[in-house]
Write an enzyme that holds these catalytic residues in place. Structure first.
Site, PDB file in Angstrom:
ATOM      1  N   HIS A 171      -5.072  -0.555   4.366  1.00 34.87           N
ATOM      2  CA  HIS A 171      -4.089  -0.881   3.247  1.00 34.87           C
ATOM      3  C   HIS A 171      -3.774  -2.415   3.262  1.00 34.87           C
ATOM      4  O   HIS A 171      -3.275  -2.929   4.334  1.00 34.87           O
ATOM      5  CB  HIS A 171      -2.848  -0.095   3.730  1.00 34.87           C
ATOM      6  CG  HIS A 171      -1.664  -0.393   2.659  1.00 34.87           C
ATOM      7  ND1 HIS A 171      -1.367   0.456   1.675  1.00 34.87           N
ATOM      8  CD2 HIS A 171      -0.723  -1.188   2.426  1.00 34.87           C
ATOM      9  CE1 HIS A 171      -0.351  -0.073   0.746  1.00 34.87           C
ATOM     10  NE2 HIS A 171      -0.186  -1.318   1.233  1.00 34.87           N
ATOM     11  N   CYS A 172      -4.260  -2.930   2.041  1.00 35.75           N
ATOM     12  CA  CYS A 172      -4.069  -4.309   1.960  1.00 35.75           C
ATOM     13  C   CYS A 172      -2.895  -4.576   0.980  1.00 35.75           C
ATOM     14  O   CYS A 172      -2.776  -4.243  -0.080  1.00 35.75           O
ATOM     15  CB  CYS A 172      -5.562  -4.633   1.335  1.00 35.75           C
ATOM     16  SG  CYS A 172      -5.485  -6.491   0.996  1.00 35.75           S
TER      17      CYS A 172
END
Length: 381
Positions: A171-172
């Site tokens: 998850h960025c």
């Protein structure tokens, strides 16, 4: 229009922690403000470059016309950087749809028996696993207790988005979205384009300061810095971006070359195990790195598995106060009304679970859950 029905669309009742825009055409996580910050930073950097450095190079590089290549390259870098980050941050990354109530019991029945649950010292609810074979390599699937679906190989549940993501990488927060099957290529291309753009802008800044320090009567390096503050600001912004992005781009280049995800690399999924056996990566297409890059970057674009613009069926709705969601987990009633959900008393289940002592074995915990299921069936009947 014929065939069009009035009602709530699926993006309005989506159970995950996502935000939708343009009536469900665009989606992101709750960290969309960070995505906006990154986009604004890129625009500010590009604006300073076109207003000062590009203009200076066009006017001061001879022969006349050669300097025009700098704004052209800058425009291409700006276009690709914005296009890739918006594409990575505003599409479905690869969400696996949640199981409907009728599918929950069926999915649970497919689980293999967990040998660890037979131990007398085992405490808690046994996790449900199933073993499948992928290209001759056994892979263990896990039943997600939130989505009630068997996670496909390489899939994982994101706690921030509250969805199972197919081919989950990480998850960025900087793109405001998960990086998974459908947007990984755009995330990687964004890293590469920002790296090239940062190096290009910093090179132009050095060229402007060098030319300014050799022109004029009072030409010096310090005077050139004072006369071109925009170049100093650009160099600082591009340098910070290069430090943050270049290492990440190099790491993902290495991961693509060996066909692994960040999640698999951190967990050591395909590394040497403690008992001495080697787990072969079943997704490694070839030892040729170029072929692996073609598979990841130029492969077919997978379709989205969630119909965000579709209408929610009445049998898929679950009312929870003022909020409705579709595809959520629940208890289904047999017979014709099996599509409707019966909400369980969560307080009752919580108090019953707390009453189980920590020394209780796995069989006792399973017995408690079995009694809860029997009570729920009586309520349905």
């Amino acid at each position: 229009m014929q065939g069009r029905r009035a009602g709530k669309r699926k993006w309005q009742a989506f159970p995950g922690n996502n935000k939708f825009f343009c009536r469900g055409l665009l989606m992101s996580s709750r960290q969309v403000a960070i995505l906006v910050f990154v986009v604004v930073t890129i625009l500010v950097l590009a604006g300073l470059f076109f207003a000062f450095d590009a203009r200076y190079l066009v006017l001061n590089i001879h022969p006349v016309g050669v300097g025009a290549i700098f704004p052209v390259i800058g425009a291409l870098g700006l276009f690709y950087s914005l296009a890739f980050i918006l594409k990575a941050g505003c599409i479905d990354p690869g969400i696996v749809p949640r199981a409907l109530p009728d599918e929950c019991e069926f999915n649970t029945s497919l689980a293999d028996e967990d040998p660890a649950a037979k131990s007398k010292s085992y405490v808690g609810t046994p996790a449900l696993y199933k073993t499948v074979t992928v290209n001759g390599q056994p892979m263990r699937l896990k039943l997600c207790v939130t989505c009630n679906v068997w996670r496909p190989p390489r899939a994982s549940h994101c706690g921030l988005c509250n969805n199972c993501q197919e081919h989950f990488d990480h998850h960025c927060p900087w793109v405001g979205n998960c990086v998974a099957k459908r947007n990984y290529r755009y995330f990687y291309l964004f890293l590469c384009s920002v790296t090239v753009m940062s190096i290009f802008v910093m090179g132009c800044n050095v060229a402007v300061i060098s030319l300014a320090s050799t022109q004029g009567d009072n030409a010096s390096f310090l005077n050139a810095l004072k006369e071109n503050p925009a170049s100093v600001i650009e160099f600082a912004i591009a340098g910070i971006g290069l430090i943050c992005v270049m290492g990440l781009a190099g790491m993902h280049t290495w991961l693509i070359a060996k066909m692994e995800t960040t999640n698999e690399d951190i967990k050591g999924t395909f590394k040497q195990r403690s008992r001495g056996d080697t787990v072969i990566n079943p997704y490694l297409k070839s030892r040729n790195c170029c072929e692996n890059f073609c598979v990841v970057i130029c492969g077919p674009f997978p379709p989205s598995l969630i119909d965000r613009r579709g209408y929610v069926k009445e049998s898929e709705l679950e009312e929870e106060g003022d909020q409705q969601c579709y595809g959520a987990t629940g208890v289904s009633s047999p017979g014709p009304g099996s599509g409707h959900l019966v909400q369980e008393d969560k307080h009752e289940l919580t108090s019953t679970a707390e009453a189980v002592p920590s020394e209780t074995s796995g069989q006792a915990v399973a017995a408690v859950h079995g009694s809860q299921n029997e009570e729920t069936t009586k309520l349905i009947d």
